[in-house]
Motif scaffolding. Structure first.
Motif, mmCIF file in Angstrom:
data_model
loop_
_atom_site.group_PDB
_atom_site.id
_atom_site.type_symbol
_atom_site.label_atom_id
_atom_site.label_comp_id
_atom_site.label_asym_id
_atom_site.label_seq_id
_atom_site.Cartn_x
_atom_site.Cartn_y
_atom_site.Cartn_z
ATOM 1 N N VAL A 123 -6.036 -10.836 -3.689
ATOM 2 C CA VAL A 123 -6.750 -11.342 -2.517
ATOM 3 C C VAL A 123 -7.429 -10.251 -1.702
ATOM 4 O O VAL A 123 -8.144 -10.546 -0.755
ATOM 5 C CB VAL A 123 -5.829 -12.177 -1.599
ATOM 6 C CG1 VAL A 123 -5.290 -13.383 -2.336
ATOM 7 C CG2 VAL A 123 -4.725 -11.334 -1.014
ATOM 8 N N CYS A 124 -7.233 -9.004 -2.066
ATOM 9 C CA CYS A 124 -7.821 -7.904 -1.303
ATOM 10 C C CYS A 124 -9.251 -7.664 -1.777
ATOM 11 O O CYS A 124 -9.504 -6.895 -2.710
ATOM 12 C CB CYS A 124 -6.975 -6.631 -1.461
ATOM 13 S SG CYS A 124 -7.557 -5.286 -0.405
ATOM 14 N N GLN A 125 -10.202 -8.330 -1.114
ATOM 15 C CA GLN A 125 -11.598 -8.242 -1.535
ATOM 16 C C GLN A 125 -12.208 -6.850 -1.393
ATOM 17 O O GLN A 125 -12.986 -6.447 -2.241
ATOM 18 C CB GLN A 125 -12.426 -9.298 -0.822
ATOM 19 C CG GLN A 125 -12.063 -10.680 -1.318
ATOM 20 C CD GLN A 125 -12.985 -11.749 -0.803
ATOM 21 O OE1 GLN A 125 -13.902 -11.495 -0.027
ATOM 22 N NE2 GLN A 125 -12.756 -12.977 -1.231
ATOM 23 N N PRO A 126 -11.859 -6.084 -0.353
ATOM 24 C CA PRO A 126 -12.441 -4.734 -0.297
ATOM 25 C C PRO A 126 -11.728 -3.742 -1.232
ATOM 26 O O PRO A 126 -12.083 -2.588 -1.292
ATOM 27 C CB PRO A 126 -12.266 -4.324 1.162
ATOM 28 C CG PRO A 126 -11.169 -5.160 1.687
ATOM 29 C CD PRO A 126 -11.185 -6.433 0.898
ATOM 30 N N GLN A 127 -10.721 -4.219 -1.965
ATOM 31 C CA GLN A 127 -9.939 -3.411 -2.896
ATOM 32 C C GLN A 127 -9.258 -2.230 -2.204
ATOM 33 O O GLN A 127 -9.217 -1.120 -2.726
ATOM 34 C CB GLN A 127 -10.784 -2.955 -4.073
ATOM 35 C CG GLN A 127 -11.259 -4.121 -4.921
ATOM 36 C CD GLN A 127 -12.060 -3.692 -6.118
ATOM 37 O OE1 GLN A 127 -12.814 -2.720 -6.055
ATOM 38 N NE2 GLN A 127 -11.898 -4.413 -7.206
ATOM 39 N N ALA A 128 -8.698 -2.524 -1.024
ATOM 40 C CA ALA A 128 -7.922 -1.513 -0.304
ATOM 41 C C ALA A 128 -6.549 -1.352 -0.939
ATOM 42 O O ALA A 128 -5.905 -0.323 -0.773
ATOM 43 C CB ALA A 128 -7.786 -1.895 1.170
ATOM 44 N N ILE A 129 -6.092 -2.390 -1.657
ATOM 45 C CA ILE A 129 -4.846 -2.313 -2.416
ATOM 46 C C ILE A 129 -5.190 -2.634 -3.866
ATOM 47 O O ILE A 129 -5.776 -3.683 -4.151
ATOM 48 C CB ILE A 129 -3.786 -3.311 -1.903
ATOM 49 C CG1 ILE A 129 -3.465 -3.048 -0.432
ATOM 50 C CG2 ILE A 129 -2.511 -3.213 -2.745
ATOM 51 C CD1 ILE A 129 -2.516 -4.064 0.182
ATOM 52 N N VAL A 130 -4.861 -1.723 -4.747
ATOM 53 C CA VAL A 130 -5.093 -1.935 -6.173
ATOM 54 C C VAL A 130 -3.796 -1.660 -6.930
ATOM 55 O O VAL A 130 -2.895 -0.988 -6.424
ATOM 56 C CB VAL A 130 -6.239 -1.042 -6.714
ATOM 57 C CG1 VAL A 130 -7.564 -1.401 -6.078
ATOM 58 C CG2 VAL A 130 -5.936 0.421 -6.512
ATOM 59 N N TYR A 131 -3.722 -2.190 -8.125
ATOM 60 C CA TYR A 131 -2.556 -2.006 -8.991
ATOM 61 C C TYR A 131 -3.066 -1.339 -10.255
ATOM 62 O O TYR A 131 -3.772 -1.955 -11.052
ATOM 63 C CB TYR A 131 -1.923 -3.368 -9.286
ATOM 64 C CG TYR A 131 -0.630 -3.328 -10.056
ATOM 65 C CD1 TYR A 131 0.461 -2.594 -9.600
ATOM 66 C CD2 TYR A 131 -0.477 -4.068 -11.221
ATOM 67 C CE1 TYR A 131 1.666 -2.600 -10.289
ATOM 68 C CE2 TYR A 131 0.721 -4.081 -11.905
ATOM 69 C CZ TYR A 131 1.790 -3.344 -11.443
ATOM 70 O OH TYR A 131 2.980 -3.347 -12.127
ATOM 71 N N ALA A 132 -2.757 -0.065 -10.400
ATOM 72 C CA ALA A 132 -3.353 0.694 -11.496
ATOM 73 C C ALA A 132 -2.498 1.896 -11.865
ATOM 74 O O ALA A 132 -1.603 2.298 -11.121
ATOM 75 C CB ALA A 132 -4.747 1.167 -11.085
ATOM 76 N N VAL A 133 -2.819 2.463 -13.005
ATOM 77 C CA VAL A 133 -2.239 3.742 -13.407
ATOM 78 C C VAL A 133 -2.851 4.787 -12.490
ATOM 79 O O VAL A 133 -4.041 4.722 -12.158
ATOM 80 C CB VAL A 133 -2.572 4.033 -14.883
ATOM 81 C CG1 VAL A 133 -2.098 5.415 -15.286
ATOM 82 C CG2 VAL A 133 -1.967 2.972 -15.787
ATOM 83 N N LEU A 134 -2.054 5.727 -12.052
ATOM 84 C CA LEU A 134 -2.547 6.742 -11.126
ATOM 85 C C LEU A 134 -3.530 7.696 -11.791
ATOM 86 O O LEU A 134 -3.222 8.303 -12.802
ATOM 87 C CB LEU A 134 -1.382 7.557 -10.557
ATOM 88 C CG LEU A 134 -0.391 6.822 -9.670
ATOM 89 C CD1 LEU A 134 0.726 7.775 -9.257
ATOM 90 C CD2 LEU A 134 -1.075 6.271 -8.443
ATOM 91 N N ASP A 135 -4.714 7.793 -11.197
ATOM 92 C CA ASP A 135 -5.630 8.865 -11.568
ATOM 93 C C ASP A 135 -5.498 9.939 -10.494
ATOM 94 O O ASP A 135 -4.663 9.826 -9.593
ATOM 95 C CB ASP A 135 -7.069 8.354 -11.710
ATOM 96 C CG ASP A 135 -7.641 7.757 -10.428
ATOM 97 O OD1 ASP A 135 -7.059 7.973 -9.334
ATOM 98 O OD2 ASP A 135 -8.670 7.075 -10.502
ATOM 99 N N GLU A 136 -6.290 10.970 -10.543
ATOM 100 C CA GLU A 136 -6.140 12.075 -9.590
ATOM 101 C C GLU A 136 -6.353 11.619 -8.148
ATOM 102 O O GLU A 136 -5.577 11.956 -7.259
ATOM 103 C CB GLU A 136 -7.111 13.209 -9.933
ATOM 104 C CG GLU A 136 -6.860 14.459 -9.133
ATOM 105 C CD GLU A 136 -7.743 15.618 -9.572
ATOM 106 O OE1 GLU A 136 -8.049 16.448 -8.706
ATOM 107 O OE2 GLU A 136 -8.118 15.679 -10.746
ATOM 108 N N GLU A 137 -7.390 10.804 -7.913
ATOM 109 C CA GLU A 137 -7.672 10.335 -6.553
ATOM 110 C C GLU A 137 -6.564 9.419 -6.043
ATOM 111 O O GLU A 137 -6.098 9.549 -4.921
ATOM 112 C CB GLU A 137 -9.012 9.591 -6.505
ATOM 113 C CG GLU A 137 -9.330 9.037 -5.119
ATOM 114 C CD GLU A 137 -10.542 8.123 -5.100
ATOM 115 O OE1 GLU A 137 -10.786 7.554 -4.023
ATOM 116 O OE2 GLU A 137 -11.225 7.970 -6.124
#
Length: 171
Positions: A123-137
């Motif tokens: 539901v986070c349209q601005p993608q302030a919360i994502v679920y992902a493998v950690l990249d450097e950023e």
């Protein structure tokens, strides 16, 4: 590779959709203070900060639990077993980030990553919360937020005063 909830503070608009979907899914009510996701809205400064459980590599909440009710599941989430939890509050005191609390039944509750499919992310349209493998950023953002939350004492006192204020508004 393990996925993590990652907060991009520069993208958060403070819309509270993450809080609402979490409380609706986990508690059956649209009441933000019952959410497993939290955020602090700095309205005067024009930004919000989503606070999410870091599912720490070495969770202090798990180490503090005298009955071993806290473990890591198959998705890497640090989870509470309601059948084992005694509500002793040791895990709440141990979490340096204030991401675990006691529910109305006196049992510990926290983010469980929705069994590997977090609703807050959907539901986070601005993608302030994502679920992902950690990249450097993402790794940098995660470490920054962990340090910031610890340094500013976002743990129990500030978060609870925020929750009590909301509770007064929503009952």
């Amino acid at each position: 590779m393990q996925k993590f909830l990652i907060s991009h503070i520069e993208k958060c608009t403070g819309c509270a959709r993450c809080l609402l979907v979490c409380s609706a899914l986990k508690e059956g009510q649209f009441i933000p203070f019952k959410s497993r996701v939290h955020f602090v809205n700095f309205a005067r400064d024009g930004f919000s900060v989503p606070n999410i459980c870091f599912h720490c590599e070495e969770p202090a909440c798990q180490e503090a639990c005298p009955v071993e009710a806290i473990s890591r599941d198959e998705w890497g989430a640090v989870v509470v077993d309601d059948d084992t939890c005694t509500g002793c509050d040791e895990c709440v005191d141990a979490c340096p980030y204030g991401m675990i609390d006691l529910n109305g039944h006196g049992l510990a509750y926290k983010c469980d990553l929705c069994s590997g499919d977090p609703e807050c992310v959907k539901v986070c349209q601005p993608q302030a919360i994502v679920y992902a493998v950690l990249d450097e950023e993402a790794s940098h953002n995660r470490i920054f937020l962990m340090k910031q939350q610890f340094k500013e004492g976002m743990a129990k006192q500030k978060r609870l005063s925020f929750a009590h204020a909301l509770k007064g508004m929503y009952g």
